[in-house]
Design a protein around this motif. Sequence first.
Motif, PDB file in Angstrom:
ATOM      1  N   ALA A  85      -9.442  -9.581   0.752  1.00  0.00           N
ATOM      2  CA  ALA A  85      -9.622 -10.983   1.106  1.00  0.00           C
ATOM      3  C   ALA A  85      -9.813 -11.799  -0.168  1.00  0.00           C
ATOM      4  O   ALA A  85     -10.106 -11.244  -1.232  1.00  0.00           O
ATOM      5  N   PRO A  86      -9.689 -13.123  -0.098  1.00  0.00           N
ATOM      6  CA  PRO A  86      -9.865 -13.964  -1.292  1.00  0.00           C
ATOM      7  C   PRO A  86     -11.228 -13.821  -1.963  1.00  0.00           C
ATOM      8  O   PRO A  86     -11.346 -14.087  -3.160  1.00  0.00           O
ATOM      9  N   ASP A  87     -12.255 -13.421  -1.221  1.00  0.00           N
ATOM     10  CA  ASP A  87     -13.573 -13.246  -1.834  1.00  0.00           C
ATOM     11  C   ASP A  87     -13.762 -11.853  -2.427  1.00  0.00           C
ATOM     12  O   ASP A  87     -14.852 -11.517  -2.902  1.00  0.00           O
ATOM     13  N   GLY A  88     -12.712 -11.041  -2.409  1.00  0.00           N
ATOM     14  CA  GLY A  88     -12.774  -9.719  -3.014  1.00  0.00           C
ATOM     15  C   GLY A  88     -13.194  -8.603  -2.087  1.00  0.00           C
ATOM     16  O   GLY A  88     -13.174  -7.421  -2.482  1.00  0.00           O
ATOM     17  N   THR A  89     -13.552  -8.930  -0.851  1.00  0.00           N
ATOM     18  CA  THR A  89     -13.960  -7.890   0.084  1.00  0.00           C
ATOM     19  C   THR A  89     -12.736  -7.172   0.651  1.00  0.00           C
ATOM     20  O   THR A  89     -11.636  -7.718   0.703  1.00  0.00           O
ATOM     21  N   SER A  90     -12.960  -5.947   1.079  1.00  0.00           N
ATOM     22  CA  SER A  90     -11.868  -5.124   1.594  1.00  0.00           C
ATOM     23  C   SER A  90     -11.424  -5.579   2.981  1.00  0.00           C
ATOM     24  O   SER A  90     -12.244  -5.972   3.811  1.00  0.00           O
ATOM     25  N   ARG A  91     -10.131  -5.547   3.199  1.00  0.00           N
ATOM     26  CA  ARG A  91      -9.564  -5.775   4.525  1.00  0.00           C
ATOM     27  C   ARG A  91      -8.853  -4.518   5.009  1.00  0.00           C
ATOM     28  O   ARG A  91      -7.876  -4.580   5.742  1.00  0.00           O
ATOM     29  N   GLY A  92      -9.367  -3.386   4.598  1.00  0.00           N
ATOM     30  CA  GLY A  92      -8.828  -2.119   5.060  1.00  0.00           C
ATOM     31  C   GLY A  92      -7.584  -1.698   4.300  1.00  0.00           C
ATOM     32  O   GLY A  92      -7.331  -2.127   3.182  1.00  0.00           O
ATOM     33  N   GLY A  93      -6.815  -0.857   4.930  1.00  0.00           N
ATOM     34  CA  GLY A  93      -5.609  -0.317   4.315  1.00  0.00           C
ATOM     35  C   GLY A  93      -5.208   0.959   5.036  1.00  0.00           C
ATOM     36  O   GLY A  93      -5.639   1.214   6.161  1.00  0.00           O
ATOM     37  N   PHE A  94      -4.416   1.769   4.372  1.00  0.00           N
ATOM     38  CA  PHE A  94      -3.947   3.000   4.992  1.00  0.00           C
ATOM     39  C   PHE A  94      -3.481   3.966   3.905  1.00  0.00           C
ATOM     40  O   PHE A  94      -3.110   3.549   2.795  1.00  0.00           O
ATOM     41  N   PRO A  95      -3.483   5.260   4.195  1.00  0.00           N
ATOM     42  CA  PRO A  95      -3.007   6.236   3.207  1.00  0.00           C
ATOM     43  C   PRO A  95      -1.486   6.239   3.102  1.00  0.00           C
ATOM     44  O   PRO A  95      -0.775   6.051   4.087  1.00  0.00           O
ATOM     45  N   LEU A  96      -0.998   6.431   1.878  1.00  0.00           N
ATOM     46  CA  LEU A  96       0.433   6.546   1.624  1.00  0.00           C
ATOM     47  C   LEU A  96       0.592   7.321   0.321  1.00  0.00           C
ATOM     48  O   LEU A  96      -0.057   7.007  -0.683  1.00  0.00           O
ATOM     49  N   ALA A  97       1.450   8.319   0.327  1.00  0.00           N
ATOM     50  CA  ALA A  97       1.591   9.206  -0.829  1.00  0.00           C
ATOM     51  C   ALA A  97       2.257   8.490  -2.001  1.00  0.00           C
ATOM     52  O   ALA A  97       3.407   8.074  -1.914  1.00  0.00           O
ATOM     53  N   GLY A  98       1.539   8.339  -3.096  1.00  0.00           N
ATOM     54  CA  GLY A  98       2.099   7.770  -4.318  1.00  0.00           C
ATOM     55  C   GLY A  98       2.715   6.409  -4.157  1.00  0.00           C
ATOM     56  O   GLY A  98       3.880   6.216  -4.515  1.00  0.00           O
ATOM     57  N   PRO A  99       1.993   5.396  -3.658  1.00  0.00           N
ATOM     58  CA  PRO A  99       2.605   4.078  -3.437  1.00  0.00           C
ATOM     59  C   PRO A  99       2.926   3.367  -4.750  1.00  0.00           C
ATOM     60  O   PRO A  99       2.196   3.479  -5.734  1.00  0.00           O
ATOM     61  N   GLY A 100       4.039   2.624  -4.763  1.00  0.00           N
ATOM     62  CA  GLY A 100       4.460   1.884  -5.952  1.00  0.00           C
ATOM     63  C   GLY A 100       4.737   0.433  -5.634  1.00  0.00           C
ATOM     64  O   GLY A 100       3.887  -0.270  -5.095  1.00  0.00           O
ATOM     65  N   GLY A 101       5.971  -0.018  -5.944  1.00  0.00           N
ATOM     66  CA  GLY A 101       6.335  -1.409  -5.727  1.00  0.00           C
ATOM     67  C   GLY A 101       6.086  -1.851  -4.300  1.00  0.00           C
ATOM     68  O   GLY A 101       6.388  -1.127  -3.345  1.00  0.00           O
ATOM     69  N   ILE A 102       5.520  -3.058  -4.142  1.00  0.00           N
ATOM     70  CA  ILE A 102       5.228  -3.589  -2.812  1.00  0.00           C
ATOM     71  C   ILE A 102       5.653  -5.054  -2.771  1.00  0.00           C
ATOM     72  O   ILE A 102       5.363  -5.820  -3.688  1.00  0.00           O
ATOM     73  N   ARG A 103       6.383  -5.429  -1.712  1.00  0.00           N
ATOM     74  CA  ARG A 103       6.906  -6.788  -1.603  1.00  0.00           C
ATOM     75  C   ARG A 103       6.918  -7.243  -0.139  1.00  0.00           C
ATOM     76  O   ARG A 103       7.073  -6.439   0.782  1.00  0.00           O
ATOM     77  N   ARG A 104       6.838  -8.551   0.037  1.00  0.00           N
ATOM     78  CA  ARG A 104       6.966  -9.151   1.354  1.00  0.00           C
ATOM     79  C   ARG A 104       8.446  -9.392   1.637  1.00  0.00           C
ATOM     80  O   ARG A 104       9.179  -9.894   0.782  1.00  0.00           O
ATOM     81  N   GLY A 105       8.885  -9.043   2.835  1.00  0.00           N
ATOM     82  CA  GLY A 105      10.272  -9.244   3.218  1.00  0.00           C
ATOM     83  C   GLY A 105      10.477 -10.559   3.939  1.00  0.00           C
ATOM     84  O   GLY A 105       9.515 -11.236   4.328  1.00  0.00           O
ATOM     85  N   PRO A 106      11.728 -10.961   4.174  1.00  0.00           N
ATOM     86  CA  PRO A 106      12.009 -12.219   4.863  1.00  0.00           C
ATOM     87  C   PRO A 106      11.570 -12.201   6.325  1.00  0.00           C
ATOM     88  O   PRO A 106      11.469 -13.259   6.948  1.00  0.00           O
ATOM     89  N   ASP A 107      11.325 -11.011   6.858  1.00  0.00           N
ATOM     90  CA  ASP A 107      10.846 -10.876   8.230  1.00  0.00           C
ATOM     91  C   ASP A 107       9.329 -10.960   8.339  1.00  0.00           C
ATOM     92  O   ASP A 107       8.765 -10.813   9.425  1.00  0.00           O
ATOM     93  N   GLY A 108       8.648 -11.196   7.225  1.00  0.00           N
ATOM     94  CA  GLY A 108       7.193 -11.270   7.229  1.00  0.00           C
ATOM     95  C   GLY A 108       6.521  -9.915   7.121  1.00  0.00           C
ATOM     96  O   GLY A 108       5.295  -9.852   6.989  1.00  0.00           O
ATOM     97  N   MET A 109       7.295  -8.851   7.176  1.00  0.00           N
ATOM     98  CA  MET A 109       6.744  -7.506   7.017  1.00  0.00           C
ATOM     99  C   MET A 109       6.556  -7.197   5.528  1.00  0.00           C
ATOM    100  O   MET A 109       7.197  -7.811   4.672  1.00  0.00           O
ATOM    101  N   MET A 110       5.706  -6.235   5.244  1.00  0.00           N
ATOM    102  CA  MET A 110       5.503  -5.776   3.879  1.00  0.00           C
ATOM    103  C   MET A 110       6.245  -4.466   3.684  1.00  0.00           C
ATOM    104  O   MET A 110       6.211  -3.582   4.557  1.00  0.00           O
TER     105      MET A 110
END
Length: 312
Positions: A85-110
């Motif tokens: 969140a903007p105040d630095g607190t965690s908003r959760g997440g999920f496990p993923l093996a060796g994550p790298g580049g991350i981008r928002r798509g035109p469909d609003g998905m990450m």
Amino acid sequence: MRKRSIMVVAGLVAALTTGGAGAATAGPRASVGAAAPASCGQQTRVEVFREGGVPLLDWRENLEFDGRGTLWVSHLTKNRVEGYAPDGTSRGGFPLAGPGGIRRGPDGMMYVNYGVSPLTPRGGVARFDPAAAEPRPRTVVDGISGVNGLAVDSAGNLYLSRELAHGILKFRPDGTRDEAWTKAADVFGSNGLDIVGDQLYVSVLTDPTSRIVRVPLRDPGRYTTVARLSPNPLRGKFLDDLTHFRGDLVVAGFRSGELIRVDPATGRSCVLATGLRMPTSVRAAHGFGGLDPEHHLFVVEASGRIVKVTVD
């Protein structure tokens, strides 16, 4: 880790001794190829948004804003995608093996690469809904290796960089590979990717002159060099991810601990900020707690830190 070629390992000691966060001082833009980039002459402030742990062992690799108030970060060594969140607190997440580049798509998905670490040799691209109460990754592309950076165009095509191979990979929205495009975009050692209009900008990690390349999306074989940021090849900056900012590009110098601003039209460059600790990715703050993307950049580092850079 895969930044992690022999060339990068040789620069880790220098990167580790870069020092703490600092601000660029006043000075003119320098012409690339004539001298090392000078200061941009803009006041910058660097603040720690989230502290790191043990450098290299707490490696945060990439970041992206979802435009809905959450910053998403690829935590490479913890095999996890994290939300903040903007105040630095965690908003959760999920496990993923060796994550790298991350981008928002035109469909609003990450979209996020996985298998970036050599400890997870099978890689690909996953997609998740940032608005879900408990986001879950779904595989889009699987069975590839040696990937790092990611870009998504307005049609939903995926572009993946490869630090130790020729050709930038292109996958269509249905997950099939565009072999002809990949073969034409014959850039070796690509790392950071960013799309501006109909151009793909690429930072080249393995080039000792710290090269940035422009690849036309419609004609990838006509790629050209925009700038070389290290006139002295013995002082390569080990360029990592890059983004667009105020009409220019900003690229992270992994070894040099800098953010470097580059004019894509002329190749002229200057140092926007110094004193970072192995910066791996930089993005402008879009839709994040009222911050202005024209003035605020966020950076993740191999030190584990997340920092906010304010440009006056």
